[in-house]
Design a protein around this motif. Structure first.
Motif, short mmCIF file in Angstrom:
data_model
loop_
_atom_site.label_atom_id
_atom_site.label_comp_id
_atom_site.label_asym_id
_atom_site.label_seq_id
_atom_site.Cartn_x
_atom_site.Cartn_y
_atom_site.Cartn_z
N LYS A 57 0.84 -1.20 0.00
CA LYS A 57 0.00 0.00 0.00
C LYS A 57 0.87 1.26 0.00
O LYS A 57 0.59 2.22 -0.71
N GLU A 60 2.28 1.74 -3.47
CA GLU A 60 1.24 2.22 -4.38
C GLU A 60 0.93 3.69 -4.12
O GLU A 60 0.74 4.46 -5.06
N ASP A 61 0.90 4.10 -2.85
CA ASP A 61 0.67 5.50 -2.51
C ASP A 61 1.80 6.38 -3.03
O ASP A 61 1.56 7.49 -3.53
N THR A 64 1.39 6.80 -6.73
CA THR A 64 0.30 7.76 -7.00
C THR A 64 0.77 9.19 -6.77
O THR A 64 0.46 10.09 -7.55
N PHE A 65 1.52 9.41 -5.71
CA PHE A 65 2.04 10.74 -5.40
C PHE A 65 2.96 11.25 -6.51
O PHE A 65 2.83 12.38 -6.96
#
Length: 71
Positions: A57, A60-61, A64-65
């Motif tokens: 997670k 993935e964050d 995305t950032f």
């Protein structure tokens, strides 16, 4: 006159983010392939499984950032 002593901070940041962006898929693959072993009812197994999910997670964050920054 060219000023070769000047370091462009924005270029360094962009290059670093691109390198991290390439690193993320490899680490996600490794985390996906790594599965906790042993009895599923033990606290250690559950801790390892939660760690793997949290790790994925976080990656993935981060992806995305970086994508939101437009790099």
């Amino acid at each position: 006159m060219n000023n070769y002593e000047v370091v462009e901070g924005e270029d360094i940041l962009s290059n670093s983010l691109r390198a991290i962006k390439q690193y993320i898929p490899r680490k996600l693959d490794e985390a996906t392939k790594h599965a906790p072993t042993g009895d599923k009812s033990t606290p250690q197994y559950q801790l390892n499984a939660a760690f793997n999910e949290g790790y994925k997670k976080a990656l993935e964050d981060l992806a995305t950032f970086i994508k939101a920054m437009g790099v």
